[in-house]
Design a protein around this motif. Structure first.
Motif, PDB file in Angstrom:
ATOM      1  N   GLY A   1       0.821  -1.213   0.000  1.00 48.97           N
ATOM      2  CA  GLY A   1       0.000   0.000   0.000  1.00 48.97           C
ATOM      3  C   GLY A   1       0.848   1.253   0.000  1.00 48.97           C
ATOM      4  N   ASN A   2       0.163   2.385  -0.120  1.00 51.93           N
ATOM      5  CA  ASN A   2       0.793   3.693  -0.104  1.00 51.93           C
ATOM      6  C   ASN A   2       1.140   4.043   1.355  1.00 51.93           C
ATOM      7  OD1 ASN A   2       1.529   6.340  -0.487  1.00 51.93           O
ATOM      8  ND2 ASN A   2      -0.388   6.984  -1.409  1.00 51.93           N
ATOM      9  N   GLY A   3       2.222   3.410   1.848  1.00 50.13           N
ATOM     10  CA  GLY A   3       2.582   3.524   3.263  1.00 50.13           C
ATOM     11  C   GLY A   3       1.749   2.564   4.096  1.00 50.13           C
ATOM     12  N   SER A   4       2.209   2.296   5.339  1.00 52.84           N
ATOM     13  CA  SER A   4       1.387   1.468   6.238  1.00 52.84           C
ATOM     14  C   SER A   4       0.063   2.159   6.480  1.00 52.84           C
ATOM     15  CB  SER A   4       2.030   1.305   7.615  1.00 52.84           C
ATOM     16  OG  SER A   4       3.361   0.984   7.531  1.00 52.84           O
TER      17      SER A   4
ATOM     18  N   ALA B   1      13.727   1.076   8.677  1.00 50.97           N
ATOM     19  CA  ALA B   1      15.017   0.416   8.457  1.00 50.97           C
ATOM     20  C   ALA B   1      15.476   0.530   7.001  1.00 50.97           C
ATOM     21  CB  ALA B   1      14.925  -1.053   8.866  1.00 50.97           C
ATOM     22  N   TYR B   2      14.540   0.474   6.063  1.00 49.59           N
ATOM     23  CA  TYR B   2      14.919   0.507   4.651  1.00 49.59           C
ATOM     24  C   TYR B   2      15.210   1.921   4.143  1.00 49.59           C
ATOM     25  CZ  TYR B   2      14.040  -4.436   4.182  1.00 49.59           C
ATOM     26  OH  TYR B   2      14.128  -5.800   4.314  1.00 49.59           O
ATOM     27  N   GLY B   3      14.959   2.919   4.981  1.00 54.03           N
ATOM     28  CA  GLY B   3      15.339   4.283   4.622  1.00 54.03           C
ATOM     29  C   GLY B   3      14.553   4.862   3.466  1.00 54.03           C
ATOM     30  N   MET B   4      13.275   4.492   3.292  1.00 56.76           N
ATOM     31  CA  MET B   4      12.518   4.963   2.138  1.00 56.76           C
ATOM     32  C   MET B   4      11.179   5.578   2.542  1.00 56.76           C
ATOM     33  SD  MET B   4      13.453   2.586  -0.963  1.00 56.76           S
ATOM     34  CE  MET B   4      14.469   3.791  -1.754  1.00 56.76           C
ATOM     35  N   ALA B   5      11.191   6.407   3.593  1.00 56.28           N
ATOM     36  CA  ALA B   5       9.939   7.043   4.030  1.00 56.28           C
ATOM     37  C   ALA B   5       9.311   7.859   2.902  1.00 56.28           C
ATOM     38  CB  ALA B   5      10.202   7.921   5.254  1.00 56.28           C
ATOM     39  N   GLY B   6      10.160   8.395   2.023  1.00 59.78           N
ATOM     40  CA  GLY B   6       9.670   9.278   0.971  1.00 59.78           C
ATOM     41  C   GLY B   6       8.903   8.589  -0.147  1.00 59.78           C
ATOM     42  N   ILE B   7       9.113   7.289  -0.340  1.00 61.76           N
ATOM     43  CA  ILE B   7       8.398   6.638  -1.455  1.00 61.76           C
ATOM     44  C   ILE B   7       7.030   6.127  -1.042  1.00 61.76           C
ATOM     45  CG2 ILE B   7      10.569   5.978  -2.592  1.00 61.76           C
ATOM     46  CD1 ILE B   7       9.930   3.039  -1.918  1.00 61.76           C
TER      47      ILE B   7
ATOM     48  N   LEU C   1       5.834   3.143   0.977  1.00 63.86           N
ATOM     49  CA  LEU C   1       5.523   1.752   0.676  1.00 63.86           C
ATOM     50  C   LEU C   1       5.300   0.979   1.976  1.00 63.86           C
ATOM     51  CD1 LEU C   1       5.339  -0.076  -2.035  1.00 63.86           C
ATOM     52  CD2 LEU C   1       7.123  -1.308  -0.836  1.00 63.86           C
ATOM     53  N   GLY C   2       4.047   0.596   2.185  1.00 67.16           N
ATOM     54  CA  GLY C   2       3.660  -0.179   3.363  1.00 67.16           C
ATOM     55  C   GLY C   2       3.365  -1.609   2.944  1.00 67.16           C
TER      56      GLY C   2
ATOM     57  N   LEU D   1       8.650   0.201   4.396  1.00 61.95           N
ATOM     58  CA  LEU D   1      10.015   0.533   3.967  1.00 61.95           C
ATOM     59  C   LEU D   1      10.459   1.878   4.539  1.00 61.95           C
ATOM     60  CD1 LEU D   1      10.535  -0.633   0.260  1.00 61.95           C
ATOM     61  CD2 LEU D   1      10.531  -1.964   2.351  1.00 61.95           C
ATOM     62  N   SER D   2       9.616   2.487   5.407  1.00 59.10           N
ATOM     63  CA  SER D   2       9.889   3.858   5.871  1.00 59.10           C
ATOM     64  C   SER D   2      11.008   3.975   6.900  1.00 59.10           C
ATOM     65  CB  SER D   2       8.630   4.477   6.481  1.00 59.10           C
ATOM     66  OG  SER D   2       7.628   4.639   5.513  1.00 59.10           O
TER      67      SER D   2
END
Ligand code: PLP
Length: 347
Positions: free
Chosen positions: A74-77, A207-213, A215-216, A204-205
């Motif tokens: 999803g579009n973030g968690s 540990a994966y360092g991708m808060a900007g994209i 992806l939940g 991915l926001s």
């Protein structure tokens, strides 16, 4: 337990939107695609993205050892959590259970969806009060949110308590594992087949360092995933996000290295925070942040801002009086934080 009995009747009866990419799924280069009213001139994003994000899911599936049929993205968690509300909670009728102090989105989403919130505060060690939680649940309690490691407290919940809750709660248990990659605890996603009422969310926001994209990730039984798939917007994860996620997941070792660096920095920072005289307690952390009790959280928060450092003041959260939540930064950022904490402790 019958999951079908927990789904809202309107959702069960819903005929989902079928997109062009759902109806024809081949993506061979020699096909001519005239089915989705796209602009034919290639610029990298002129085509709709894969509505099932198959490449991202196949990479995640390998890394996390979870079959693709048990994954929804999803579009973030935040979107994943909203889909869960809309699948299971009937407005003005159902309720959810949250365990404050915890992540604020569960109650915001409940309010947006007109769902009553029942809450049972965590105990003095920030652990769930299992019997009390089970006793306030009723036939309309559809979701129980367990955030482990918990935000803002940083600790993980005891496995025994979590298992007792999943086994005895009559609705869906959602375990929010946004910080699981910083913890030694095993993900509950590995036990989906034992618990039909379990949903695990990750992201991915952090540990994966991708808060900007945005992806939940949602892991659940194929039955629950198929319900959520019926209500998700067809193209909820955009092409740029999918591309960035694929590149990141292909370099999984880099993420693991960054996580160990952050954990090393966290432990070093804890040692130094203990030397700051206005910090009276540092709570155990299984995450990439630390909760610290100070003499006057609002005063210290403002002093830090004045010196150019922004932390989170959690003093209004139940059980977190005079607590600041501090994210682990780079070594330079953490050194600056300590320097300034020692400076303001003298003033
Ligand atoms: C940061 C965080 C998330 C992440 O949400 P995204 O929408 O995926 O960025 C989820 N749950 C908790 C508890 C968090 O702290």
């Amino acid at each position: 337990m019958n999951i079908q009995d927990l789904i809202r009747p309107t959702i069960k009866a819903l005929k989902p939107y079928s997109s062009a990419r759902d109806e024809f799924q081949g993506n061979s280069d020699d096909m001519v695609f005239l089915d989705a009213n796209e602009n034919p001139f290639n610029n990298g994003v002129n085509r709709y993205p894969d509505p099932q994000q198959r490449t991202v899911k196949s990479l995640l599936s390998k890394i996390k050892n979870i079959p693709q049929k048990n994954i929804l993205l999803g579009n973030g968690s935040d979107e994943v959590l909203d889909l869960i509300f809309r699948a299971f909670c009937e407005p003005n009728q159902d309720n959810i259970i949250t365990l404050p102090p915890t992540y604020g989105m569960y109650s915001v989403l409940a309010n947006i969806n007109a769902i009553e919130i029942k809450s049972v505060q965590l105990d003095d060690s920030f652990q769930p009060k299992v019997d009390e939680i089970l006793s306030i649940a009723n036939a309309n309690s559809k979701l129980l949110f367990l955030c482990s490691p918990n935000n803002p407290t940083g600790n993980s919940f005891e496995a025994q308590s979590i298992e007792k809750l999943i086994t005895n709660f009559k609705g869906i248990v959602v375990i929010d594992e946004a910080y699981i990659d910083f913890s030694n605890a095993k993900s509950w996603a590995s036990r989906l087949s034992e618990f039909p009422n379990l949903i695990v969310t990750q992201t991915l926001s952090k540990a994966y360092g991708m808060a900007g994209i945005r992806l939940g990730i949602c892991y659940a039984s194929a039955e629950i995933i198929s319900v959520l798939n019926r209500i998700k917007p067809p193209y909820n994860v955009n092409e740029l996000t999918q591309q960035k996620a694929i590149l990141k997941l292909e370099q999984h070792e880099l993420t693991q290295e960054q996580v160990s660096d952050i954990l090393e920095e966290r432990d070093a920072l804890i040692g130094k925070l203990e030397t700051v005289d206005f910090i009276s307690k540092i709570y155990p952390s299984d995450a990439n942040f630390i909760l610290a009790k100070v003499d006057d959280a609002t005063k210290r928060y403002n002093q830090l801002i004045e010196k150019g450092i922004v932390v989170r003041n959690r003093t209004t959260q139940p059980g977190c009086e005079n607590c600041l939540r501090i994210t682990i930064g780079t070594r330079e950022e953490n050194e600056k934080l300590i320097k300034i904490l020692l400076l303001i402790s003298k003033s």
